[in-house]
Design an enzyme around this catalytic site. Structure first.
Site, short mmCIF file in Angstrom:
data_model
loop_
_atom_site.label_atom_id
_atom_site.label_comp_id
_atom_site.label_asym_id
_atom_site.label_seq_id
_atom_site.Cartn_x
_atom_site.Cartn_y
_atom_site.Cartn_z
N CYS A 1 31.69 -7.08 57.88
CA CYS A 1 31.95 -8.23 58.56
C CYS A 1 33.24 -8.21 59.58
CB CYS A 1 32.33 -9.44 57.46
SG CYS A 1 30.81 -9.87 57.44
N ASN B 1 28.58 -17.60 58.75
CA ASN B 1 28.63 -15.89 58.17
C ASN B 1 28.08 -15.39 59.00
OD1 ASN B 1 30.13 -13.46 58.10
ND2 ASN B 1 30.26 -13.65 55.83
N HIS C 1 37.88 -14.72 60.74
CA HIS C 1 36.43 -14.18 60.38
C HIS C 1 36.00 -15.68 59.80
CE1 HIS C 1 32.46 -12.54 58.83
NE2 HIS C 1 32.67 -12.91 57.63
O1 UT7 Z 1 32.22 -11.72 54.90
C1 UT7 Z 1 32.71 -11.86 53.03
C2 UT7 Z 1 31.42 -12.14 52.71
N1 UT7 Z 1 31.14 -12.86 51.31
C3 UT7 Z 1 31.63 -14.16 51.49
O2 UT7 Z 1 32.62 -14.57 51.95
C4 UT7 Z 1 31.57 -14.84 49.98
C5 UT7 Z 1 32.75 -15.48 49.43
N2 UT7 Z 1 33.40 -15.61 48.20
C6 UT7 Z 1 32.04 -17.23 48.38
O3 UT7 Z 1 32.42 -17.56 49.22
C7 UT7 Z 1 32.54 -18.02 47.30
O4 UT7 Z 1 32.56 -17.11 45.94
C8 UT7 Z 1 30.50 -18.66 46.76
C9 UT7 Z 1 30.26 -19.78 48.18
C10 UT7 Z 1 29.47 -17.43 46.95
C11 UT7 Z 1 30.52 -18.87 45.78
O5 UT7 Z 1 31.07 -20.70 45.44
P1 UT7 Z 1 32.25 -20.86 44.05
O6 UT7 Z 1 32.87 -21.64 44.60
O7 UT7 Z 1 33.15 -19.67 43.80
O8 UT7 Z 1 31.26 -20.72 43.13
P2 UT7 Z 1 30.44 -20.28 42.23
O9 UT7 Z 1 30.31 -18.68 41.84
O10 UT7 Z 1 31.43 -20.12 41.14
O11 UT7 Z 1 29.07 -20.84 41.11
C12 UT7 Z 1 29.85 -22.15 40.64
C13 UT7 Z 1 27.89 -23.08 40.30
C14 UT7 Z 1 27.04 -21.56 39.32
O12 UT7 Z 1 26.56 -22.10 38.48
P3 UT7 Z 1 27.12 -22.26 37.16
O13 UT7 Z 1 27.42 -21.01 36.14
O14 UT7 Z 1 28.87 -22.93 37.03
O15 UT7 Z 1 26.30 -22.80 36.00
C15 UT7 Z 1 26.10 -20.73 40.40
O16 UT7 Z 1 25.02 -20.49 39.51
O17 UT7 Z 1 27.33 -22.95 41.34
C16 UT7 Z 1 25.76 -22.31 40.84
N3 UT7 Z 1 25.69 -21.83 42.50
C17 UT7 Z 1 24.60 -22.89 43.28
N4 UT7 Z 1 24.19 -23.80 42.97
C18 UT7 Z 1 23.43 -24.72 44.08
C19 UT7 Z 1 25.55 -20.49 43.19
N5 UT7 Z 1 25.12 -20.76 44.49
C20 UT7 Z 1 24.69 -22.23 44.04
C21 UT7 Z 1 23.73 -22.62 45.22
N6 UT7 Z 1 23.57 -23.68 45.41
N7 UT7 Z 1 23.28 -22.21 46.81
#
Ligand code: UT7
Length: 327
Positions: free
Chosen positions: A114, A281, A251
Site C-alpha cells: 500500500c 482502501n 494513505h
Molecule cells: O493498508 C493497510 C491495510 N490494512 C488496514 O488498514 C487495516 C487496519 N486495521 C483496521 O482498520 C481495523 O483493525 C479493522 C477495521 C480491520 C477492524 O476494526 P477493529 O475496531 O480493530 O475491530 P476488531 O477487529 O477489534 O473487531 C471487533 C469485533 C469482533 O467481534 P468480537 O470478537 O468482539 O465479537 C469482530 O469479529 O467486530 C467483529 N467484526 C465485524 N463485525 C461486523 C470484524 N469485522 C466485522 C465486520 N462486520 N465487517
C-alpha cells in the site's frame, strides 16, 4: 542548472461499479453501521471483468498527460506502484507504456504494497533532480477485488479498486525541494501479506487460495506509529514544522488511522484530506487518487506545502513533503 520536480498533471480512474456497505450486508454478517463507525468507509469501486491494473493506470495516466500538456512520446520514464499488476511480468509499467504509446519511455514497477506510491514518487523526483530524466509519469493502480476473500468480513469490507497518476517535470522555478522518508520492517511480513505463486512449496496456501491475510489490530497500531513518525521526520527534513503544512494526504486505509496520525503529528483535522468513505482502501492508488481530488477541489494554492504518508505490507511506510507550484 537546478531542476525542481514539479507536478504538471494529475488524473484518476475509478471503475464504474459501486459496491456499498448495504450491498455487503446482504451477503455477509456485517452492517453499514459497523463498517462506517470502524473505518469511515461507505462504498468502494470494483473493476469490471475486462479491467486490470494496467488498463486503469493507463486511463489515469492519459488524463494526467492531458492536464500536463505533454504527449506520451515526450515521456522519459513511467514508474508504476502496484502489487496487483496484471502479470508477474512484464511489469505493469511496460503494459501502460504500450497502451499510452509512450514509445521513448523506460518503464518499471515498484512494489511496496500500500505504501508503493511514496517510493515511486521519491524515485521520480530523484531522477529529475539528478538530471537523468525530465518527464516522468508516476502511477498507482490496484485491483484488490481480485486478491480479496469476499467471504472474510475482516478484510473484504476495507478494499477497493482504482488508479491515480501524476506527471512530473523538471522546471527551473525556485521552490523547496521535496523531502522523503522511506521505511520498512520486514520482520512483520506475516502480519499483512498475500501468498505468492513463486514462494517455497511449503508456504503455498493449503486451500489453494491466494487471498490477502491480515492482522488488523497489529496493522492499525503500526500504521499509526510509523506514519506519524515518518511524517514528522519528512516535515523536519524539509525544514518546516507541522503548522506549515497546508494539506495532509495520508494513505486512505481507515478514517480512525488518519485521524490518529493527524493528532500525533499536530495537523488539524480540517487540513486532512479524506475520501476513504467513497473508495475504501485502494492501496498504492489511494494517495494519487486523493491528491488528484484535492487538486480538483483546489485545496492547494501556489506555494502551499502538502504532506503525504503511507503504510502497508512489509511492513513498509513512507512520507513526503512537497511544495505546490504549477511551475
Ligand atoms: O493498508 C493497510 C491495510 N490494512 C488496514 O488498514 C487495516 C487496519 N486495521 C483496521 O482498520 C481495523 O483493525 C479493522 C477495521 C480491520 C477492524 O476494526 P477493529 O475496531 O480493530 O475491530 P476488531 O477487529 O477489534 O473487531 C471487533 C469485533 C469482533 O467481534 P468480537 O470478537 O468482539 O465479537 C469482530 O469479529 O467486530 C467483529 N467484526 C465485524 N463485525 C461486523 C470484524 N469485522 C466485522 C465486520 N462486520 N465487517
Amino acid at each position: 542548472m537546478k531542476r525542481y520536480p514539479t507536478i504538471k498533471g494529475w488524473g484518476k480512474y475509478l471503475p464504474e461499479k459501486v459496491l456499498t456497505n448495504y450491498d455487503l450486508q446482504k451477503k455477509l454478517d456485517t452492517s453499514d453501521a459497523w463498517i462506517y463507525s470502524r473505518t469511515g468507509i461507505r462504498e468502494r469501486r470494483i473493476a469490471a471483468d475486462e479491467e486490470t491494473a494496467s488498463t486503469m493506470g493507463a486511463k489515469a495516466g492519459e488524463l494526467a498527460l492531458k492536464i500536463a500538456g505533454i504527449e506520451p512520446q515526450e515521456l522519459d520514464l513511467i514508474i508504476v506502484a502496484s502489487c496487483t499488476a496484471d502479470k508477474i511480468f512484464p511489469a505493469c509499467a511496460s503494459l501502460i507504456q504500450n497502451q499510452l504509446g509512450a514509445k521513448r519511455a523506460g518503464a518499471f514497477d515498484i512494489n511496496a504494497a500500500c505504501s508503493g506510491f511514496l517510493p515511486a514518487l521519491a524515485s521520480a523526483c530523484q531522477f529529475i533532480q539528478g538530471g537523468t530524466f525530465n518527464n516522468i509519469l508516476v502511477v498507482g493502480t490496484e485491483v484488490y477485488s481480485r486478491i480479496i476473500d469476499w467471504q472474510d468480513r475482516n478484510t473484504c469490507i476495507l478494499f477497493g479498486d482504482g488508479a491515480g497518476a501524476v506527471v512530473l517535470q523538471g522546471t527551473e522555478r525556485s521552490m523547496r525541494l521535496p523531502s522523503f522518508v522511506i521505511g520498512s520492517d520486514g520482520s512483520k511480513a506475516d502480519l499483512l501479506y498475500v501468498p505468492g505463486v513463486c514462494d517455497a512449496i511449503s508456504n503455498m496456501p493449503a486451500d489453494g487460495h491466494y487471498y490477502l491475510r491480515m492482522d488488523g489490530h497489529a496493522v492499525f497500531k503500526f500504521a499509526v506509529q510509523c506514519m506519524s513518525k515518518a511524517t514528522l521526520q519528512a516535515i523536519e527534513a524539509a525544514g518546516l514544522s507541522p503548522e506549515d503544512i497546508d494539506l495532509f494526504i495520508p494513505h486512505q486505509a481507515n478514517r480512525r488511522i488518519m485521524n490518529a496520525i493527524a493528532k500525533a503529528v499536530g495537523i488539524p483535522q480540517e487540513k486532512v484530506f479524506i475520501n476513504v468513505d467513497r473508495y475504501g482502501n485502494t492501496s498504492a492508488a489511494s494517495i494519487p487518487i486523493a491528491l488528484c481530488e484535492a487538486l480538483e477541489e483546489e485545496r492547494l494554492a501556489e506555494g502551499s506545502y502538502f504532506a503525504l504518508a503511507a503504510f502497508g505490507g512489509g511492513f513498509s511506510w513512507g512520507a513526503g513533503v512537497l511544495q505546490w507550484s504549477l511551475g
